[in-house]
Motif scaffolding. Structure first.
Motif, mmCIF file in Angstrom:
data_model
loop_
_atom_site.group_PDB
_atom_site.id
_atom_site.type_symbol
_atom_site.label_atom_id
_atom_site.label_comp_id
_atom_site.label_asym_id
_atom_site.label_seq_id
_atom_site.Cartn_x
_atom_site.Cartn_y
_atom_site.Cartn_z
ATOM 1 N N ALA A 12 0.812 -1.221 0.000
ATOM 2 C CA ALA A 12 0.000 0.000 0.000
ATOM 3 C C ALA A 12 0.843 1.267 0.000
ATOM 4 O O ALA A 12 0.310 2.364 -0.150
ATOM 5 C CB ALA A 12 -0.930 0.002 1.206
ATOM 6 N N ARG A 13 2.148 1.130 0.155
ATOM 7 C CA ARG A 13 3.026 2.307 0.216
ATOM 8 C C ARG A 13 2.813 3.183 -1.017
ATOM 9 O O ARG A 13 2.724 2.702 -2.131
ATOM 10 C CB ARG A 13 4.487 1.865 0.313
ATOM 11 N N VAL A 17 -5.601 7.968 -1.176
ATOM 12 C CA VAL A 17 -6.952 7.700 -0.691
ATOM 13 C C VAL A 17 -7.804 8.892 -1.121
ATOM 14 O O VAL A 17 -7.450 10.040 -0.825
ATOM 15 C CB VAL A 17 -6.973 7.535 0.849
ATOM 16 N N PRO A 18 -8.908 8.651 -1.821
ATOM 17 C CA PRO A 18 -9.696 9.792 -2.313
ATOM 18 C C PRO A 18 -10.296 10.616 -1.173
ATOM 19 O O PRO A 18 -10.630 10.090 -0.112
ATOM 20 C CB PRO A 18 -10.798 9.143 -3.148
ATOM 21 N N SER A 38 -4.681 2.740 5.621
ATOM 22 C CA SER A 38 -5.608 3.511 4.792
ATOM 23 C C SER A 38 -5.322 3.307 3.312
ATOM 24 O O SER A 38 -6.247 3.160 2.513
ATOM 25 C CB SER A 38 -5.530 5.000 5.153
ATOM 26 N N GLY A 39 -4.056 3.287 2.950
ATOM 27 C CA GLY A 39 -3.697 3.036 1.555
ATOM 28 C C GLY A 39 -4.184 1.677 1.080
ATOM 29 O O GLY A 39 -4.641 1.527 -0.049
ATOM 30 N N ALA A 40 -4.117 0.679 1.944
ATOM 31 C CA ALA A 40 -4.537 -0.680 1.584
ATOM 32 C C ALA A 40 -6.050 -0.811 1.497
ATOM 33 O O ALA A 40 -6.570 -1.510 0.628
ATOM 34 C CB ALA A 40 -3.986 -1.682 2.592
ATOM 35 N N ALA A 85 -0.926 15.545 2.394
ATOM 36 C CA ALA A 85 -0.165 14.772 1.404
ATOM 37 C C ALA A 85 -0.931 13.485 1.169
ATOM 38 O O ALA A 85 -1.222 12.757 2.111
ATOM 39 C CB ALA A 85 1.241 14.477 1.917
ATOM 40 N N ASN A 86 -1.259 13.209 -0.059
ATOM 41 C CA ASN A 86 -2.068 12.025 -0.340
ATOM 42 C C ASN A 86 -1.186 10.881 -0.818
ATOM 43 O O ASN A 86 -1.300 10.413 -1.945
ATOM 44 C CB ASN A 86 -3.172 12.344 -1.348
ATOM 45 N N ARG A 87 -0.289 10.461 0.074
ATOM 46 C CA ARG A 87 0.643 9.371 -0.220
ATOM 47 C C ARG A 87 0.799 8.548 1.045
ATOM 48 O O ARG A 87 1.233 9.047 2.082
ATOM 49 C CB ARG A 87 1.988 9.968 -0.645
#
Length: 186
Positions: A12-13, A17-18, A38-40, A85-87
């Motif tokens: 997920a790195r 996430v919208p 959250s990424g996953a 930051a959306n990462r």
């Protein structure tokens, strides 16, 4: 939510996430960046043990204890979520200064577009860096973000153990009171 394996997290790195913002957002929560959980999962504040959800409920901002996947209920509560930051990273310390500075500009544009009553940035250190306000303190800020009241609250991550759920509730209650006052024309 269940805890992910190390492999699931690492896959997920750097995922995004919208934003979760409804048409009638009253409170826009601004996280630092998505966790690997959250990424996953694609849900904000999805790491088991994140204290955002009990803090929102305890402060009366939601009518029940929500889970990260309860996105429709969150939107119905007038609450939205975005990130500086959306990462997705393992730790917010991996977010670079330029990402925070760019994120502040993106958040400004989002606030101008959606016009929430209150914007709450969740993370004092990230707020200070992103908005170039090194002396900022927790709570209501002396300036607005576009037309919105601006607040800073601690990062609710379990890593930030200094701020317990009861302390977070106390910091979120004035936001609820402000929102309730605006609904009643005060």
């Amino acid at each position: 939510m269940k805890r992910l394996s190390r492999d699931e997290e690492e896959r997920a790195r750097d995922r995004s996430v919208p934003d979760l913002i409804g048409r009638r957002v009253q409170l826009l929560l601004v996280g630092i960046n998505p966790s690997l959980s959250s990424g996953a999962t694609g849900f904000h504040f999805a790491t088991p043990g994140n204290r955002l959800w009990p803090a929102l409920y305890g402060a009366g901002l939601t009518t029940r204890l929500l889970q990260p996947s309860d996105t429709a209920d969150l939107i119905r509560s007038g609450i939205g979520i975005t990130n500086l930051a959306n990462r997705a990273t393992r730790n917010a310390t991996e977010v670079l200064d330029w990402e925070l500075l760019n994120g502040a500009e993106t958040v400004r544009a989002t606030v101008e577009r959606h016009e929430p009553k209150v914007v709450a940035v969740l993370g004092i250190g990230a707020f200070r860096r992103a908005f170039q306000s090194p002396a900022a303190k927790l709570g209501r800020q002396p300036v607005r973000l576009a037309m919105s009241e601006l607040w800073v609250a601690p990062n609710p991550s379990g890593v930030n153990a200094y701020y317990t759920v009861p302390r977070l509730i106390e910091l979120f209650r004035p936001i609820r009171e402000l929102l309730e006052g605006s609904r009643h024309g005060e």
